[in-house]
Design a protein around this motif. Sequence first.
Motif, PDB file in Angstrom:
ATOM      1  N   ILE A   1       0.937  -1.094   0.216  1.00 33.77           N
ATOM      2  CA  ILE A   1       0.128  -0.071   0.046  1.00 33.77           C
ATOM      3  C   ILE A   1       0.809   1.297  -0.092  1.00 33.77           C
ATOM      4  O   ILE A   1       0.627   2.345  -0.737  1.00 33.77           O
ATOM      5  N   ASP A   2       2.004   1.400   0.830  1.00 31.01           N
ATOM      6  CA  ASP A   2       2.932   2.477   0.857  1.00 31.01           C
ATOM      7  C   ASP A   2       3.628   2.632  -0.620  1.00 31.01           C
ATOM      8  O   ASP A   2       3.571   3.861  -1.005  1.00 31.01           O
ATOM      9  N   LYS A   3       3.967   1.524  -1.250  1.00 33.03           N
ATOM     10  CA  LYS A   3       4.337   1.637  -2.667  1.00 33.03           C
ATOM     11  C   LYS A   3       3.473   2.274  -3.572  1.00 33.03           C
ATOM     12  O   LYS A   3       3.890   3.098  -4.371  1.00 33.03           O
ATOM     13  N   LEU A   4       2.267   1.760  -3.504  1.00 34.80           N
ATOM     14  CA  LEU A   4       1.216   2.137  -4.422  1.00 34.80           C
ATOM     15  C   LEU A   4       1.076   3.779  -4.016  1.00 34.80           C
ATOM     16  O   LEU A   4       0.809   4.697  -5.095  1.00 34.80           O
ATOM     17  N   ALA A   5       1.085   4.330  -2.631  1.00 35.27           N
ATOM     18  CA  ALA A   5       0.869   5.511  -2.476  1.00 35.27           C
ATOM     19  C   ALA A   5       2.136   6.614  -2.951  1.00 35.27           C
ATOM     20  O   ALA A   5       1.843   7.468  -3.447  1.00 35.27           O
ATOM     21  N   TYR A   6       3.445   5.907  -2.849  1.00 38.07           N
ATOM     22  CA  TYR A   6       4.380   6.568  -3.450  1.00 38.07           C
ATOM     23  C   TYR A   6       4.336   6.779  -4.957  1.00 38.07           C
ATOM     24  O   TYR A   6       4.573   7.937  -5.423  1.00 38.07           O
ATOM     25  N   GLU A   7       3.741   5.917  -5.544  1.00 38.39           N
ATOM     26  CA  GLU A   7       3.630   5.750  -7.048  1.00 38.39           C
ATOM     27  C   GLU A   7       2.532   6.753  -7.608  1.00 38.39           C
ATOM     28  O   GLU A   7       2.873   7.477  -8.580  1.00 38.39           O
ATOM     29  N   ILE A   8       1.560   6.783  -6.646  1.00 35.97           N
ATOM     30  CA  ILE A   8       0.520   7.744  -7.322  1.00 35.97           C
ATOM     31  C   ILE A   8       1.115   8.990  -6.914  1.00 35.97           C
ATOM     32  O   ILE A   8       0.749  10.148  -7.748  1.00 35.97           O
ATOM     33  N   GLY A   9       1.558   9.331  -5.779  1.00 33.67           N
ATOM     34  CA  GLY A   9       2.009  10.947  -5.466  1.00 33.67           C
ATOM     35  C   GLY A   9       2.991  11.176  -6.447  1.00 33.67           C
ATOM     36  O   GLY A   9       3.009  12.437  -6.931  1.00 33.67           O
ATOM     37  N   ALA A  10       3.855  10.345  -7.065  1.00 36.96           N
ATOM     38  CA  ALA A  10       5.034  10.621  -7.833  1.00 36.96           C
ATOM     39  C   ALA A  10       4.309  10.993  -9.402  1.00 36.96           C
ATOM     40  O   ALA A  10       4.790  12.176  -9.741  1.00 36.96           O
ATOM     41  N   SER A  11       3.514  10.248  -9.565  1.00 36.82           N
ATOM     42  CA  SER A  11       2.654  10.528 -10.865  1.00 36.82           C
ATOM     43  C   SER A  11       1.874  11.806 -11.096  1.00 36.82           C
ATOM     44  O   SER A  11       1.929  12.548 -11.871  1.00 36.82           O
ATOM     45  N   VAL A  12       1.115  11.995  -9.854  1.00 42.73           N
ATOM     46  CA  VAL A  12       0.396  13.029  -9.935  1.00 42.73           C
ATOM     47  C   VAL A  12       1.400  14.548  -9.861  1.00 42.73           C
ATOM     48  O   VAL A  12       1.066  15.488 -10.312  1.00 42.73           O
ATOM     49  N   GLY A  13       2.331  14.337  -9.101  1.00 45.65           N
ATOM     50  CA  GLY A  13       3.377  15.218  -9.172  1.00 45.65           C
ATOM     51  C   GLY A  13       4.066  15.652 -10.486  1.00 45.65           C
ATOM     52  O   GLY A  13       3.999  16.940 -10.981  1.00 45.65           O
ATOM     53  N   LYS A  14       4.123  14.463 -11.265  1.00 42.55           N
ATOM     54  CA  LYS A  14       4.556  14.721 -12.548  1.00 42.55           C
ATOM     55  C   LYS A  14       3.682  15.418 -13.425  1.00 42.55           C
ATOM     56  O   LYS A  14       3.769  16.189 -14.198  1.00 42.55           O
TER      57      LYS A  14
ATOM     58  N   ASP B   1      -7.350  19.329  -7.571  1.00 41.84           N
ATOM     59  CA  ASP B   1      -7.067  18.061  -8.108  1.00 41.84           C
ATOM     60  C   ASP B   1      -6.814  17.036  -6.667  1.00 41.84           C
ATOM     61  O   ASP B   1      -7.166  16.209  -6.747  1.00 41.84           O
ATOM     62  N   LEU B   2      -5.647  17.676  -5.866  1.00 39.73           N
ATOM     63  CA  LEU B   2      -5.348  16.919  -4.553  1.00 39.73           C
ATOM     64  C   LEU B   2      -6.606  16.658  -3.579  1.00 39.73           C
ATOM     65  O   LEU B   2      -6.840  15.494  -3.249  1.00 39.73           O
TER      66      LEU B   2
ATOM     67  N   PHE C   1      -3.149   8.924   2.325  1.00 38.24           N
ATOM     68  CA  PHE C   1      -2.937  10.062   1.674  1.00 38.24           C
ATOM     69  C   PHE C   1      -1.769  10.899   2.164  1.00 38.24           C
ATOM     70  O   PHE C   1      -1.363  11.527   1.249  1.00 38.24           O
ATOM     71  N   LYS C   2      -1.305  10.728   3.455  1.00 37.07           N
ATOM     72  CA  LYS C   2      -0.077  11.490   3.695  1.00 37.07           C
ATOM     73  C   LYS C   2       0.967  10.901   2.921  1.00 37.07           C
ATOM     74  O   LYS C   2       1.927  11.676   2.630  1.00 37.07           O
ATOM     75  N   LYS C   3       1.229   9.716   2.742  1.00 39.13           N
ATOM     76  CA  LYS C   3       2.070   9.152   2.072  1.00 39.13           C
ATOM     77  C   LYS C   3       2.222   9.534   0.361  1.00 39.13           C
ATOM     78  O   LYS C   3       3.246  10.127  -0.119  1.00 39.13           O
ATOM     79  N   ILE C   4       1.043   9.778   0.070  1.00 36.46           N
ATOM     80  CA  ILE C   4       0.618  10.180  -1.299  1.00 36.46           C
ATOM     81  C   ILE C   4       1.449  11.901  -1.402  1.00 36.46           C
ATOM     82  O   ILE C   4       2.036  11.993  -2.324  1.00 36.46           O
TER      83      ILE C   4
ATOM     84  N   TYR D   1       4.599  13.204  -3.500  1.00 35.91           N
ATOM     85  CA  TYR D   1       3.895  14.418  -4.387  1.00 35.91           C
ATOM     86  C   TYR D   1       5.142  15.563  -4.469  1.00 35.91           C
ATOM     87  O   TYR D   1       5.491  16.044  -5.318  1.00 35.91           O
ATOM     88  N   GLN D   2       5.430  15.738  -3.224  1.00 36.12           N
ATOM     89  CA  GLN D   2       6.440  16.890  -2.794  1.00 36.12           C
ATOM     90  C   GLN D   2       7.838  16.460  -3.224  1.00 36.12           C
ATOM     91  O   GLN D   2       8.546  17.274  -3.901  1.00 36.12           O
ATOM     92  N   ASP D   3       8.305  15.296  -3.147  1.00 34.04           N
ATOM     93  CA  ASP D   3       9.378  14.676  -3.797  1.00 34.04           C
ATOM     94  C   ASP D   3       9.549  15.047  -5.358  1.00 34.04           C
ATOM     95  O   ASP D   3      10.661  14.998  -5.949  1.00 34.04           O
ATOM     96  N   ASN D   4       8.273  14.966  -6.043  1.00 33.59           N
ATOM     97  CA  ASN D   4       8.352  14.932  -7.358  1.00 33.59           C
ATOM     98  C   ASN D   4       7.758  16.276  -8.138  1.00 33.59           C
ATOM     99  O   ASN D   4       7.451  16.271  -9.289  1.00 33.59           O
ATOM    100  N   ASN D   5       7.706  17.005  -7.322  1.00 32.42           N
ATOM    101  CA  ASN D   5       7.210  18.508  -7.942  1.00 32.42           C
ATOM    102  C   ASN D   5       7.847  19.713  -7.149  1.00 32.42           C
ATOM    103  O   ASN D   5       7.663  19.848  -5.917  1.00 32.42           O
ATOM    104  N   LYS D   6       8.852  20.301  -7.590  1.00 32.00           N
ATOM    105  CA  LYS D   6       9.738  21.225  -7.109  1.00 32.00           C
ATOM    106  C   LYS D   6       8.765  22.429  -6.709  1.00 32.00           C
ATOM    107  O   LYS D   6       9.475  23.493  -5.752  1.00 32.00           O
TER     108      LYS D   6
END
Length: 223
Positions: free
Chosen positions: A113-126, A169-170, A188-191, A195-200
Amino acid sequence: MDNNTNFTIIKQGAEGRIYKGVYLQKPVIVKERFNKKYRHPELDDTLTKERIKAEARGIVRCKVAGIFTPALYLVDLKRRCIFMEDIENSTTAKDYINKLNEDEENEENKKCIDKLAYEIGASVGKMHVNNIIHGDLTTSNILIKANKIYFIDFGLSHVSTSAEDKAVDLYVLERALLSTHANSDRFFKKILLSYQDNNKKYKEVITRFEEVRTRGRKRTMIG
């Protein structure tokens, strides 16, 4: 779809129909938009075509940004249809999370679940770095296949540089999680962290997000 026997309707909503079938010897999903009888025909035709083109652009822009989406095969404005790849043997993120939450104490499930949250956050950040607003971020609009996540249903997508639009959107994603999944706060906190790691440029978006969230809570309290 002109009663095409190669296609089977699998879903019908207020905006249109979704079909499953074969096109160019490939499994496809076809999204067809209705005529809106209450609108002037010319206005309806113009608005529908713009929505279809916006959806197609959203899919293509995501691909360019390195975000997985279905392949786009055909945009047929005359028939008000989009033909796109059928991500076969996939599961929605909604079903995936609910399945893992059946045994929420399992450490391996938590990691998944944590991995999925990371991937969703990274993609939305992009997406937001590239000024793509999805418009309907829910776990039903995210598919999982072979350890990859695919975003679908760009019917409300548009391009915007606005921090407010990205914050909304968030917020849509957060509300969808809260209404659908257990332990959604942690998820959502993980997302958001990803998100912050992938959006300057995340700081202004997160500030606006907190404002949008506060407004949303006030409306809920007032009714």
